[in-house]
Write an enzyme that holds these catalytic residues in place. Structure first.
Site, PDB file in Angstrom:
ATOM      1  N   SER A 212       0.798  -1.231   0.000  1.00  0.00           N
ATOM      2  CA  SER A 212       0.000   0.000   0.000  1.00  0.00           C
ATOM      3  C   SER A 212       0.831   1.282   0.000  1.00  0.00           C
ATOM      4  O   SER A 212       0.331   2.330  -0.364  1.00  0.00           O
ATOM      5  CB  SER A 212      -0.933   0.005   1.198  1.00  0.00           C
ATOM      6  OG  SER A 212      -0.181  -0.023   2.389  1.00  0.00           O
ATOM      7  N   HIS A 240      -5.403  -4.548  -0.888  1.00  0.00           N
ATOM      8  CA  HIS A 240      -5.299  -3.556  -1.967  1.00  0.00           C
ATOM      9  C   HIS A 240      -5.336  -4.223  -3.335  1.00  0.00           C
ATOM     10  O   HIS A 240      -4.690  -3.771  -4.277  1.00  0.00           O
ATOM     11  CB  HIS A 240      -4.030  -2.717  -1.780  1.00  0.00           C
ATOM     12  CG  HIS A 240      -4.086  -1.903  -0.530  1.00  0.00           C
ATOM     13  ND1 HIS A 240      -4.764  -0.701  -0.447  1.00  0.00           N
ATOM     14  CD2 HIS A 240      -3.606  -2.154   0.712  1.00  0.00           C
ATOM     15  CE1 HIS A 240      -4.673  -0.230   0.784  1.00  0.00           C
ATOM     16  NE2 HIS A 240      -3.978  -1.092   1.508  1.00  0.00           N
ATOM     17  N   LYS A 271     -12.471  -1.836   1.972  1.00  0.00           N
ATOM     18  CA  LYS A 271     -11.851  -0.980   0.952  1.00  0.00           C
ATOM     19  C   LYS A 271     -12.705  -1.077  -0.324  1.00  0.00           C
ATOM     20  O   LYS A 271     -13.750  -0.447  -0.393  1.00  0.00           O
ATOM     21  CB  LYS A 271     -10.385  -1.376   0.749  1.00  0.00           C
ATOM     22  CG  LYS A 271      -9.554  -1.238   2.044  1.00  0.00           C
ATOM     23  CD  LYS A 271      -8.072  -1.320   1.796  1.00  0.00           C
ATOM     24  CE  LYS A 271      -7.248  -1.528   3.053  1.00  0.00           C
ATOM     25  NZ  LYS A 271      -7.313  -0.512   4.083  1.00  0.00           N
TER      26      LYS A 271
HETATM   27  N1  PLP Z   1      -3.766  -5.392   5.377  1.00  0.00           N
HETATM   28  C1  PLP Z   1      -3.434  -4.354   4.590  1.00  0.00           C
HETATM   29  C2  PLP Z   1      -2.424  -4.555   3.506  1.00  0.00           C
HETATM   30  C3  PLP Z   1      -4.043  -3.092   4.772  1.00  0.00           C
HETATM   31  O1  PLP Z   1      -3.715  -2.054   3.986  1.00  0.00           O
HETATM   32  C4  PLP Z   1      -5.012  -2.946   5.798  1.00  0.00           C
HETATM   33  C5  PLP Z   1      -5.671  -1.639   6.046  1.00  0.00           C
HETATM   34  O2  PLP Z   1      -5.123  -0.599   5.993  1.00  0.00           O
HETATM   35  C6  PLP Z   1      -5.318  -4.052   6.593  1.00  0.00           C
HETATM   36  C7  PLP Z   1      -4.685  -5.249   6.368  1.00  0.00           C
HETATM   37  C8  PLP Z   1      -6.352  -3.961   7.665  1.00  0.00           C
HETATM   38  O3  PLP Z   1      -7.629  -3.973   7.061  1.00  0.00           O
HETATM   39  P1  PLP Z   1      -8.922  -3.590   7.904  1.00  0.00           P
HETATM   40  O4  PLP Z   1      -9.137  -2.129   7.709  1.00  0.00           O
HETATM   41  O5  PLP Z   1     -10.014  -4.443   7.345  1.00  0.00           O
HETATM   42  O6  PLP Z   1      -8.613  -3.937   9.314  1.00  0.00           O
END
Ligand code: PLP
Length: 425
Positions: A212, A240, A271
């Protein structure tokens, strides 16, 4: 202003109301804590890493209204990749689920928190990813926190990309497996670590599908080849990627043609898939069955609220009906990336709607982001410790619901602001 709950702390520490010495001791402890916290907050401000939260007074979408005035702001920093978080059918599905199934379950899943919609959504997620089964969590953070400890023992090994998301890092910290960290997307280093890890019973390679901060995509073909050679399993975090990467939006494994080689997928409903909240693991049925028995964030946290389930379920219906939505974003991403490059900016990553505009200097990134907002474009600057020192950037995220005009306006504003602050000649 925080007054510290001094009386309650005093009672807790003294073991009764009648002890003046203990009460004053507790009050002193609160003062000491306040001083420590204030110093820590000052240090964060001093380091220039303080995060301000801008308050939005409208729905999430490409055009926002900010609290305190700013209307018609163009939003380029949400993970709303497909624009589904304000899609009328998604909102309607949430309202219907709310009316039919109530506000929430007041329970965890295994006590009395499983409704038919939870089972339907799990089945739909597994079908979408072409996996055997799926399990819901309150977030992908929880899914990542729950999987490694439940799956791996001290006999096993986990090999993790050094730039994996914080939730993967935390999930791995919680497990007792042997831990190996390989250099970011470095297949030579992964191979060396896999060789070292041959002594363990099981090897699990864990990587973000798309990263990300850089908008780069894990070399899954090569990772799967190495996994094949060294008897390892592959886990990917698809937060992502789910919904928009690959011909049908299945994710990085579909994009790179390795859907049958990746064993476990964790992803988010917060997302591209409606943007409400929630996460999941999908993979082999015995693994999902085990997570229902052992995974702590699943066992000890409330069921997903029906409205949230309704949003995600409708988002998946829309994606499975047609691949037009998943496809709609690629051209927008291409337009932004090529126009910005032509203007003289350096963008990290490739073909991903996360488009980090690389600036290097932290203050430059902060000042430019602020100036972009003055021109009605909402973007965020990232600097150390979120990204490495000297690699500050403004991260732009493209959504399928940005129009070509929105994208062109953003590029024009970047060009003006870049020239003003010396980022462009
Ligand atoms: N994994 C990644 C790569 C993320 O970018 C995010 C959120 O920013 C998460 C996990 C966590 O996701 P959630 O918002 O569903 O807790």
């Amino acid at each position: 202003m925080w007054r510290g709950g001094t009386a309650a702390w005093g009672l807790l520490r003294s073991g009764g109301a009648g002890s003046p010495r203990a009460a004053s001791g507790a009050a002193a402890a609160v003062v000491q804590l306040r001083q420590r916290l204030e110093k820590e907050l000052e240090d964060i401000r001093g380091a220039g890493t303080w995060k301000n939260e801008r308050v939005i007074a409208s729905r999430q979408g490409p055009h926002l209204r900010l609290a305190g005035g700013g209307a018609g702001i163009l939003n380029f920093c949400a993970n709303n990749y497909l624009g589904l978080s304000s899609h009328p059918e998604v909102i309607r599905a949430a309202v219907e689920a709310l009316e039919k199934f109530g506000a929430g379950l007041s329970s965890v899943r295994f006590i009395c928190g499983t409704q038919s919609i939870h089972k339907d959504l799990e089945e739909k997620i597994a079908r979408f990813h072409q996996r055997e089964d799926a399990i819901l969590y309150a977030s992908c953070f929880d899914a990542n926190a729950g999987i490694f400890e439940a799956l791996l023992t001290p006999e096993d090994a986990v090999l993790s990309d050094e730039l994996n998301h914080a939730s993967i890092i935390d999930g791995i910290r919680l497990c007792k497996a042997n831990k190996y960290r390989y250099k970011h997307m470095d297949m030579q280093d992964l191979e060396a670590k896999l060789q070292e890890a041959q002594k363990h019973r099981l090897r699990l390679v864990a990587t973000d599908g798309a990263f990300s901060m850089d908008g780069d995509i894990a070399p899954l073909r090569e990772i799967c080849q190495l996994a094949q050679r060294y008897d390892a399993l592959v886990f990917i975090d698809e937060c992502h990627a789910t919904g928009f990467l690959g011909p049908n939006g299945r994710g990085t494994d579909e994009l790179l043609g390795v859907m049958d080689k990746v064993t476990i997928i964790n992803s988010t409903l917060g997302k591209a898939l409606g943007g409400a909240a929630g996460g999941y693991t999908t993979g082999p049925k015995p693994l999902i069955d085990l997570l229902r028995q052992r995974s702590r964030p699943y066992l000890f946290s409330n069921s997903l609220p029906p409205a949230v389930v309704g949003c995600a379920s409708k988002a998946l219906d829309l994606l499975m009906e047609s691949n037009a939505i998943a496809q709609s974003m690629a051209a927008k991403t291409q337009r932004f990336r090529s126009k910005m490059t032509a203007a003289g900016f350096t963008l990290s990553g490739k073909d991903h709607p996360i488009c980090p505009v690389m600036l290097g200097d932290a203050r430059l990134a902060a000042v430019m982001a602020e100036d972009m907002l003055n021109r009605g474009i909402y973007v965020i600057g990232f600097s150390y410790p979120v990204v490495p020192k000297g690699k500050a950037r403004i991260r732009v995220q493209i959504s399928a619901v940005h129009s070509d005009e929105d994208i062109d306006r953003c590029v024009e504003a970047f060009t003006e602001v870049g020239r003003k602050h010396g980022a462009l000649p």
